[in-house]
Design an enzyme around this catalytic site. Structure first.
Site, short mmCIF file in Angstrom:
data_model
loop_
_atom_site.label_atom_id
_atom_site.label_comp_id
_atom_site.label_asym_id
_atom_site.label_seq_id
_atom_site.Cartn_x
_atom_site.Cartn_y
_atom_site.Cartn_z
N THR A 293 28.16 3.90 104.81
CA THR A 293 28.99 4.62 105.76
C THR A 293 29.36 3.71 106.92
O THR A 293 28.62 2.81 107.30
CB THR A 293 28.29 5.89 106.27
OG1 THR A 293 27.17 5.54 107.10
CG2 THR A 293 27.83 6.77 105.12
N GLY A 294 30.55 3.95 107.48
CA GLY A 294 31.02 3.12 108.56
C GLY A 294 31.19 1.66 108.17
O GLY A 294 30.83 0.76 108.92
N SER A 295 31.77 1.44 107.00
CA SER A 295 31.86 0.07 106.47
C SER A 295 33.26 -0.51 106.50
O SER A 295 33.54 -1.50 105.85
CB SER A 295 31.30 0.01 105.05
OG SER A 295 31.87 1.01 104.22
N TYR B 150 22.36 7.68 123.51
CA TYR B 150 22.48 6.84 122.31
C TYR B 150 21.11 6.39 121.81
O TYR B 150 20.83 6.49 120.60
CB TYR B 150 23.36 5.63 122.64
CG TYR B 150 23.34 4.57 121.56
CD1 TYR B 150 23.87 4.84 120.30
CD2 TYR B 150 22.81 3.31 121.80
CE1 TYR B 150 23.86 3.87 119.30
CE2 TYR B 150 22.80 2.34 120.81
CZ TYR B 150 23.32 2.62 119.57
OH TYR B 150 23.29 1.66 118.58
N GLY C 107 32.90 -4.45 111.11
CA GLY C 107 31.64 -4.82 111.73
C GLY C 107 30.45 -4.93 110.80
O GLY C 107 30.54 -5.47 109.69
N GLY D 206 28.79 -2.68 109.11
CA GLY D 206 28.90 -1.98 107.83
C GLY D 206 29.66 -2.76 106.79
O GLY D 206 29.29 -2.77 105.60
#
Length: 259
Positions: free
Chosen positions: A13-15, A148, A18, A20
């Site tokens: 996920t989030g690839s 965060y 950056g 990912g």
């Protein structure tokens, strides 16, 4: 290296950028059928094309509908790397309860959604790997970004709970905890604030100054995305079958702890 994951299906996920994308690239190079995830079709498709990915999954994981769409596009996943998330640079004064809630939704509940959609199939097949991308701030938070860092702690915690739940199934759950990693956004931030910190004008001066003053570590530089990807690669390989409920810190010694 041969991680022995050829033919395994992996969702990172989030690839689409950056860290990912570096993880997706390594897994694809090792023969896994990688599904690249993002919220922007063009960005995710560019990464997928560059690494020879098996597919693209588009969706906002902070919603049930988005998670459903991603799970449907990903198919039967053997390896789930929960990397997607968000962060800002707010402190206690500016991080409202609404910001806390939205950050938790993006960084924790999104991971839970994908676990609940992907892990039952792993359990049924008797093999699987789940990796959360956490961070050292989960156990040594700073004054800034309290919302965060709290979500990082939750990611670490849920990974251990999941490992306990998966005992004896052939599926493992672990965490990779990066330190400060040199992705584009970090380089841009450090370059922007360098004048106010007296860090110099060139990156050759800025990076060691940041590793000394802002994110102190024993190596004297920032980590590279490929170094985090290598730790993920180990955890998803058969070589790590005896590792579950663990945190691997890849932070140059930033976190000073024996635990």
């Amino acid at each position: 290296m041969d991680l022995e994951i050829a033919g395994k299906r992996a969702l990172v996920t989030g690839s689409s950028a950056g860290l990912g994308s570096a993880i997706a690239r390594l897994l694809a190079a090792e023969g896994a059928s990688v599904v690249v995830h993002g919220r922007d079709v063009s960005r995710a498709s560019r990464v997928a094309s560059s690494i020879g990915a098996a597919g693209v999954a588009i969706g906002d994981l902070s919603t049930d509908a988005g998670a459903d769409a991603v799970a449907a596009a990903a198919g039967d996943v053997d390896i789930l790397v929960n990397n997607a998330g968000s962060y800002d640079h707010l402190g206690w004064t500016d991080a409202t309860p609404e910001v806390w809630a939205s950050t938790y939704e993006a960084n924790v509940v999104s991971a839970v959604r994908m676990i609940q959609r992907c892990v039952p199939g792993m359990r049924a097949r008797g093999w699987g790997r789940v990796v959360q991308i956490g961070g050292g701030l989960a156990i040594q938070p700073m004054a800034m970004q309290p919302h965060y860092t709290a979500t990082l702690a939750a990611r670490h915690n849920l990974a251990v709970s999941l490992a306990r739940d998966l005992a004896g199934t052939g599926v493992t759950s672990n965490v990779v905890a990066p330190g400060a990693i040199l992705v584009d956004s970090v380089r841009e931030l450090l370059t922007t604030i360098a004048p106010s910190h007296g860090s110099g004008d060139s990156w050759e001066d800025i990076e060691p100054a940041a590793a000394r003053d802002l994110v102190p570590n024993d190596v004297g530089r920032l980590g590279r995305p490929e170094e985090i990807a290598a730790a993920v690669g180990y955890l998803v390989s058969p070589a790590a079958a005896y590792v579950s409920g663990a945190t691997i810190r890849v932070d140059g010694g930033t976190i000073r702890s024996v635990h």
